[in-house]
Design a protein around this motif. Structure first.
Motif, PDB file in Angstrom:
ATOM      1  N   ASN A 122      27.749  37.476  -5.600  1.00 27.67           N
ATOM      2  CA  ASN A 122      26.646  37.156  -4.688  1.00 27.67           C
ATOM      3  C   ASN A 122      26.611  35.692  -4.263  1.00 27.67           C
ATOM      4  O   ASN A 122      26.008  35.358  -3.250  1.00 27.67           O
ATOM      5  CB  ASN A 122      25.306  37.525  -5.335  1.00 27.67           C
ATOM      6  CG  ASN A 122      24.828  38.905  -4.916  1.00 27.67           C
ATOM      7  OD1 ASN A 122      24.515  39.133  -3.764  1.00 27.67           O
ATOM      8  ND2 ASN A 122      24.779  39.828  -5.865  1.00 27.67           N
ATOM      9  N   VAL A 123      27.221  34.826  -5.052  1.00 23.99           N
ATOM     10  CA  VAL A 123      27.191  33.394  -4.690  1.00 23.99           C
ATOM     11  C   VAL A 123      28.568  32.898  -4.265  1.00 23.99           C
ATOM     12  O   VAL A 123      28.817  31.704  -4.245  1.00 23.99           O
ATOM     13  CB  VAL A 123      26.644  32.520  -5.846  1.00 23.99           C
ATOM     14  CG1 VAL A 123      25.209  32.876  -6.144  1.00 23.99           C
ATOM     15  CG2 VAL A 123      27.502  32.649  -7.104  1.00 23.99           C
ATOM     16  N   SER A 124      29.453  33.819  -3.921  1.00 26.30           N
ATOM     17  CA  SER A 124      30.830  33.428  -3.612  1.00 26.30           C
ATOM     18  C   SER A 124      31.111  33.298  -2.121  1.00 26.30           C
ATOM     19  O   SER A 124      32.266  33.286  -1.700  1.00 26.30           O
ATOM     20  CB  SER A 124      31.798  34.460  -4.216  1.00 26.30           C
ATOM     21  OG  SER A 124      31.697  34.436  -5.618  1.00 26.30           O
ATOM     22  N   GLY A 125      30.083  33.230  -1.313  1.00 26.30           N
ATOM     23  CA  GLY A 125      30.329  33.110   0.122  1.00 26.30           C
ATOM     24  C   GLY A 125      30.661  34.447   0.737  1.00 26.30           C
ATOM     25  O   GLY A 125      30.366  35.496   0.171  1.00 26.30           O
ATOM     26  N   VAL A 126      31.308  34.399   1.888  1.00 30.86           N
ATOM     27  CA  VAL A 126      31.556  35.645   2.598  1.00 30.86           C
ATOM     28  C   VAL A 126      32.817  36.329   2.068  1.00 30.86           C
ATOM     29  O   VAL A 126      33.799  35.685   1.740  1.00 30.86           O
ATOM     30  CB  VAL A 126      31.666  35.395   4.120  1.00 30.86           C
ATOM     31  CG1 VAL A 126      32.876  34.562   4.473  1.00 30.86           C
ATOM     32  CG2 VAL A 126      31.680  36.720   4.896  1.00 30.86           C
ATOM     33  N   LEU A 127      32.747  37.655   1.959  1.00 33.20           N
ATOM     34  CA  LEU A 127      33.878  38.445   1.479  1.00 33.20           C
ATOM     35  C   LEU A 127      34.172  39.547   2.489  1.00 33.20           C
ATOM     36  O   LEU A 127      33.364  39.836   3.370  1.00 33.20           O
ATOM     37  CB  LEU A 127      33.557  39.034   0.099  1.00 33.20           C
ATOM     38  CG  LEU A 127      33.325  37.967  -0.984  1.00 33.20           C
ATOM     39  CD1 LEU A 127      32.606  38.554  -2.180  1.00 33.20           C
ATOM     40  CD2 LEU A 127      34.641  37.336  -1.417  1.00 33.20           C
ATOM     41  N   GLY A 128      35.331  40.162   2.352  1.00 30.34           N
ATOM     42  CA  GLY A 128      35.753  41.164   3.329  1.00 30.34           C
ATOM     43  C   GLY A 128      35.659  42.586   2.807  1.00 30.34           C
ATOM     44  O   GLY A 128      35.068  42.851   1.755  1.00 30.34           O
ATOM     45  N   ASP A 132      31.969  42.993   3.343  1.00 35.27           N
ATOM     46  CA  ASP A 132      31.712  42.253   4.584  1.00 35.27           C
ATOM     47  C   ASP A 132      30.234  42.411   4.950  1.00 35.27           C
ATOM     48  O   ASP A 132      29.720  43.538   4.993  1.00 35.27           O
ATOM     49  CB  ASP A 132      32.593  42.840   5.703  1.00 35.27           C
ATOM     50  CG  ASP A 132      32.577  41.979   6.970  1.00 35.27           C
ATOM     51  OD1 ASP A 132      31.513  41.432   7.297  1.00 35.27           O
ATOM     52  OD2 ASP A 132      33.633  41.887   7.617  1.00 35.27           O
ATOM     53  N   PRO A 133      29.538  41.298   5.201  1.00 30.37           N
ATOM     54  CA  PRO A 133      28.111  41.419   5.565  1.00 30.37           C
ATOM     55  C   PRO A 133      27.871  42.302   6.790  1.00 30.37           C
ATOM     56  O   PRO A 133      26.771  42.808   6.998  1.00 30.37           O
ATOM     57  CB  PRO A 133      27.692  39.974   5.859  1.00 30.37           C
ATOM     58  CG  PRO A 133      28.649  39.141   5.079  1.00 30.37           C
ATOM     59  CD  PRO A 133      29.956  39.894   5.098  1.00 30.37           C
ATOM     60  N   SER A 143      20.087  34.934   0.969  1.00 32.30           N
ATOM     61  CA  SER A 143      21.412  35.414   0.584  1.00 32.30           C
ATOM     62  C   SER A 143      21.321  36.504  -0.475  1.00 32.30           C
ATOM     63  O   SER A 143      20.469  36.460  -1.363  1.00 32.30           O
ATOM     64  CB  SER A 143      22.245  34.262   0.028  1.00 32.30           C
ATOM     65  OG  SER A 143      22.390  33.282   1.013  1.00 32.30           O
ATOM     66  N   GLY A 144      22.233  37.444  -0.393  1.00 32.76           N
ATOM     67  CA  GLY A 144      22.318  38.461  -1.425  1.00 32.76           C
ATOM     68  C   GLY A 144      22.590  39.840  -0.879  1.00 32.76           C
ATOM     69  O   GLY A 144      22.149  40.174   0.234  1.00 32.76           O
TER      70      GLY A 144
END
Lengths: 233, 347
Positions: A122-128, A132-133, A143-144
């Motif tokens: 959850n605190v690692s920035g954007v992921l794919g 993916d958000p 965030s979360g």
């Protein structure tokens, strides 16, 4: 002599082929999630949810993250999914079927996964991928990830809509849940029921129609959500 | 043989130097600054990624009616914030509830937004895009528009190797651009670097001394913020009723705690405070000397009164003006990428 060698080679090839076939067969096992309400399937194969009870109550959407999936033999992890998370969407039948590549080679007695996303992710920035958000399971106002979404219609709720968006990763608001389900090797598919009647009990009474933020309510319902999962065979 | 070895070594050294220069051009930690908190290993900067992020930053395509871009509230010439109104406004003239924060040195930022609602730079753009009073759009819809545009598929291909447009790539490229927005060439920086012929005036020097005595704890050099949160004794706006950090944490100790902003380019980043209530630096300093509302939740650092004479206040402001970085405010690598959008129009 040469005939003996040929026979040996033939035997070896035959045994290898049999083992490989078995291995291949053993690899293709999967978990199948089946959303239920009072024991009845909610969604048909097209992902459409009929009204459960006349026109007063329906379940239109169930989406959740199944993360850190692993198989255990007793207390020992014997297989771990290389995919961090799977976004399971009851309206998308393909996602209800989670393959466990290579797991067929293992002897195991249970499956374990997290319902939701851990705090580190959850605190690692954007992921794919499924994380993916753009998949619609990420809050924008803060965030979360949203670990579990259940939405639908209930005549006792204002506007006849209910929305349960359960998430929160920090401290006492953490909502991630560990789910363990006993299983026996042998079958190629393990069907896990998702019985929603209990978690939706307070919705049907009109008490809990909207949870959109982390907090005590989200934590309590998440604990209940973990109990939705049960082996069907 | 030795000759060839020498040629080989020199070529290798030149290549290495060229690589280092190329990397240094994309992001460099100014001398004496702490290590960035942003993990560049997870999002390696490239010229193409930065350019894509820059295009997105300036493109109103990300708002529902295609009128508001990130740059609408974060204008370069005013330290990447707006100055003509206290609260940000969005599409259809809707007024938000907060003053847009100035943007710079985001590689060192901790939690973002005035209340710390956003935990990572990569996901920060999601908030203004979805906020009804700002861009009132969604990430999904933004991506659909980008896929249909004449410009973006090729920019994504240049940045990521193919034309696939995902939320992850979209957000990473925006981060890449925002990370390059570094302000480190103010007079203050040049004095600290002992550059020849650059020194503080007596007034600025005295202002620095006072600053270190009264403000440094929260506005810590060289970033001029701790990236923490503080209740600085502002009375609550009875209309907005913004409780700041408490909205996120729910903790009774957090009401009216807001992110401590950097003071870099503070000359141009007015109005000040989370709700833009102060137009001038003089008002800000007056607040800290005589306007603080005392309460149980007032930050510890402000419990003792700050006493400054009229002359000292002037000196303090003189020092704050040394934080203006004109090279940053007019750096063309941060500006509107006219060449991209003009070309698209011609096409």
């Amino acid at each position: 002599m040469s005939r003996a060698i040929l026979i040996l080679i033939g035997l070896f090839a035959s045994v290898s082929s049999t083992l490989y076939a078995g291995d291949k067969k053993g690899q293709s096992i999967a978990i199948v999630f089946r959303p239920l309400y009072n024991g009845k399937e909610i969604f048909d194969t097209s992902g459409t949810s009929p009204l459960v009870s006349g026109d007063t109550f329906s379940i239109d959407q169930i989406r959740f993250y199944c993360s850190d999936l692993c198989l255990l033999n007793g207390e020992d992890v014997v297989w771990h999914d290389k995919e961090k998370s799977h976004l399971v969407d009851a309206g998308n039948s393909g996602t209800l079927h989670v393959n466990l590549p290579g797991a067929g080679r293992k002897y195991f007695t249970s499956v374990r996964f997290n319902l939701g996303i851990d705090s580190t992710t959850n605190v690692s920035g954007v992921l794919g991928g499924d994380l993916d958000p753009a998949k619609g399971m990420y809050w924008t106002w803060q965030s979360g990830y949203i670990n579990l979404k259940i939405e639908g219609i209930c005549s006792k709720c204002d506007g006849r809509k209910y929305r349960l968006h359960l998430g929160g990763y920090a401290g006492e608001n953490a909502t991630i849940q560990s789910v363990s389900i006993p299983m026996l090797p042998g079958d190629r598919e393990f069907v896990i029921g998702i019985e929603t009647s209990e978690i939706l009990h307070s919705v049907r009474d009109g008490y809990t129609c909207s949870i959109m933020i982390p907090g005590k309510q989200a934590v309590e319902l998440s604990a209940l959500a973990a109990k939705m999962f049960m082996p069907l065979k | 043989m030795r000759k060839w070895l020498l040629v080989f070594l020199l070529t290798g050294a030149a290549a290495g130097l060229s690589f280092t220069r190329k990397k240094a051009a994309l992001f460099r930690v100014p001398d004496g600054w702490p290590a960035p908190t942003y993990n560049f290993a997870n999002n390696r900067l490239t010229n193409e990624g930065i350019l894509l992020g820059r295009a997105l930053f300036y493109d109103p395509i990300l708002s529902a009616d295609s009128t508001i871009s990130c740059a609408s509230c974060h204008l370069q010439y005013t330290a990447f914030t707006h100055v003509d109104h206290n609260l940000s406004h969005g599409i259809y003239g809707r007024i938000g509830t907060r003053n847009s924060p100035a943007i710079s040195n985001l590689a060192w930022s901790g939690l973002l937004m005035w209340d710390g609602a956003v935990n990572h730079l990569d996901v920060q753009p999601l908030a203004p895009i979805a906020n009804r009073d700002e861009m009132d759009f969604s990430l999904d819809s933004s991506l659909i528009r980008l896929k249909r545009s004449a410009l973006y598929p090729s920019l994504f291909r240049n940045a990521f190797g193919d034309t696939t447009i995902t939320g992850e790539r979209f957000l990473r490229s925006l981060s890449q651009f925002m990370l390059t927005i570094v302000s480190s060439n103010s007079k203050y920086d040049r004095v600290m670097r002992h550059e020849r012929g650059i020194e503080f005036s007596q007034q600025e020097q005295n202002g620095l001394k006072l600053f270190r005595q009264h403000c440094e704890t929260c506005h810590k050099e060289p970033l001029f913020t701790t990236s923490g949160f503080a209740n600085n004794g502002l009375p609550v706006d009875t209309l907005l009723r913004d409780q700041g950090r408490m909205r996120i944490t729910g903790k009774p100790s957090d009401p009216l705690h807001f992110k401590i902003p950097s003071l870099r380019n503070v000359e141009f980043s007015y109005p000040y405070m989370h709700d833009g209530r102060f137009e001038r630096l003089q008002q800000v300093i007056d607040h800290y000397t005589s306007g603080i509302r005392h309460s149980d939740v007032l930050s510890q650092e402000l419990r003792e009164p700050i006493v400054l004479s009229a002359n000292e206040k002037v000196d303090m402001i003189a020092f704050l003006l040394t934080l203006t970085d004109k090279a940053f405010l007019y750096d063309t690598s941060f500006s509107y990428p006219r060449f991209l959008f003009i070309r698209q129009t011609k096409e």
